[in-house]
Design an enzyme around this catalytic site. Structure first.
Site, PDB file in Angstrom:
ATOM      1  N   SER A 293       3.677  -5.739  -6.116  1.00  0.00           N
ATOM      2  CA  SER A 293       3.297  -6.842  -7.023  1.00  0.00           C
ATOM      3  C   SER A 293       4.533  -7.449  -7.692  1.00  0.00           C
ATOM      4  CB  SER A 293       2.341  -6.351  -8.109  1.00  0.00           C
ATOM      5  OG  SER A 293       1.252  -5.705  -7.547  1.00  0.00           O
ATOM      6  N   ALA A 294       5.412  -6.568  -8.181  1.00  0.00           N
ATOM      7  CA  ALA A 294       6.632  -7.060  -8.842  1.00  0.00           C
ATOM      8  C   ALA A 294       7.526  -7.764  -7.829  1.00  0.00           C
ATOM      9  CB  ALA A 294       7.389  -5.910  -9.504  1.00  0.00           C
TER      10      ALA A 294
ATOM     11  N   LEU B 167       5.266   1.099  -3.721  1.00  0.00           N
ATOM     12  CA  LEU B 167       6.690   0.751  -3.865  1.00  0.00           C
ATOM     13  C   LEU B 167       6.901  -0.530  -4.670  1.00  0.00           C
ATOM     14  CD1 LEU B 167       8.021   1.581  -0.269  1.00  0.00           C
ATOM     15  CD2 LEU B 167       8.256   2.959  -2.331  1.00  0.00           C
ATOM     16  N   GLY B 168       5.885  -0.945  -5.407  1.00  0.00           N
ATOM     17  CA  GLY B 168       6.077  -2.080  -6.318  1.00  0.00           C
ATOM     18  C   GLY B 168       5.922  -3.431  -5.660  1.00  0.00           C
TER      19      GLY B 168
ATOM     20  N   ASP C 257      10.018  -2.359 -12.772  1.00  0.00           N
ATOM     21  CA  ASP C 257       9.839  -2.720 -11.363  1.00  0.00           C
ATOM     22  C   ASP C 257      10.381  -4.128 -11.094  1.00  0.00           C
ATOM     23  OD1 ASP C 257       7.843  -3.671 -13.032  1.00  0.00           O
ATOM     24  OD2 ASP C 257       6.167  -3.093 -11.760  1.00  0.00           O
TER      25      ASP C 257
ATOM     26  N   GLY D  28       0.789  -1.229   0.000  1.00  0.00           N
ATOM     27  CA  GLY D  28       0.000   0.000   0.000  1.00  0.00           C
ATOM     28  C   GLY D  28       0.815   1.270   0.000  1.00  0.00           C
TER      29      GLY D  28
END
Ligand code: MEV
Length: 306
Positions: free
Chosen positions: A94-95, A91-92, A137, A88
């Site tokens: 998911s990657a 800052l990426g 990312d 949240g």
């Protein structure tokens, strides 16, 4: 049981334009996402991702699928748990989750994997979920450090910084949709190809001029390039009032430069300024409605905890 981790990222310069062929500058940050993989023998895959927004585990599930297929892993059940310092904050996560999951799978099942393979598999996995994305990312989470990066990982070059870089981050509190912002810019490009092409090329020139300043530790000069970059992002229409307010206040508080980091429309702004001004910049970002914090660069990329 294996625990792997991957750092988060911040786009320093060159977002959007990277999708049109110019290089961008990206930093891995010293906040991490960890993934623990443990074998089970009941045929079940159990995912425990307490920090994922809305319980969405799409990126993690896809990473498991891609990792198992590509690395020829046959399992009898898995328990997978994430521990995140990124969630949240734009800052990426998911990657980082994708990269850490594939790294953990490879280690748990003793499948050798080098950084390029980890990047390629992770990028493929992210694209399967998100359909679009330059992969910057994924590169930051895989390799760490500060990178000069071109679309689809055609060039991934580490930069050597003479001085440690610290960034003041302001998170707007609004989750941005990268997909819709990229689509919006694409529509603008189709409508005004000459104008948008000129903006993208100008951003590319700025990135190339800014990179040596970053490497030499001339952060004041780098901040000025960030400001120019932000003006172009504003022209592309990806900024908004809360982001502009944070950027303005950060500069008033002594930042040399401040800009959107990422797709825009929400997520983060980043500011660079003298260390003695960090407290003022943090305060200014909070006053403008953001959640503010300082990050450094993670020299390490994805790895396995021993
Ligand atoms: C989003 O964080 C950055 C964009 O350039 C998209 C991408 O590079 O994948 C807008």
């Amino acid at each position: 049981m294996t625990k792997a981790y991957a750092p988060g990222k911040l786009m320093l310069m060159g977002e959007h334009a990277v999708l049109y062929g110019t290089p961008c500058l990206v930093a891995a940050v010293d906040k991490y996402l960890g993934v623990i993989v443990e074998r089970r023998d009941d045929g079940q895959v159990h995912i425990d991702a307490p920090d994922s927004p809305g319980g969405d585990v799409t990126f993690l599930s896809e990473a498991l699928k891609v990792g198992c297929e590509a690395l020829r892993i046959k399992h009898t059940g898995l328990w997978v748990k994430t521990i995140s310092q990124l969630s949240g904050l734009g800052l990426g996560s998911s990657a980082a989750c994708t990269v850490a999951t594939i790294r953990a799978l490879a280690a748990e099942f003793q499948k050798p994997i080098n950084e390029r393979q980890l990047f390629d598999l992770s990028y493929q996995s992210v694209l399967r979920v998100q359909k679009i994305g330059s992969g910057f990312d994924v590169a930051a989470s895989t390799y760490g450090g500060v990178l000069s990066y071109t679309n689809q990982g055609k060039i991934i070059s580490p930069l050597t910084l003479a001085e440690p870089l610290a960034l003041v981050v302001g998170f707007s509190g609004e989750k941005a949709s990268t997909v819709s912002l990229v689509e919006m810019v694409k529509q603008k490009y189709e409508q005004y190809p000459d104008k948008v092409q000129r903006i993208m090329q100008a951003i590319g020139v700025l990135v190339n001029q800014a990179a040596p300043e970053l490497e030499e530790g001339n952060f004041e000069a780098f901040g000025k390039f960030m400001n120019f970059n932000h003006e172009y992002l504003r022209d592309l229409g990806v900024s908004n009032q809360p982001l502009e307010a944070m950027i303005l206040r950060a500069k008033e508080a002594g930042a040399w430069g401040a800009k959107i980091s990422g797709a825009g429309g929400g997520d983060c702004v980043i500011a660079i300024g003298p260390k003695e001004k960090h407290a003022d910049i943090l305060h200014a970002l909070e006053q403008a409605g953001g959640k503010a914090f300082v990050v450094g660069v993670s020299d390490k990329g994805a790895g396995v905890e021993v």
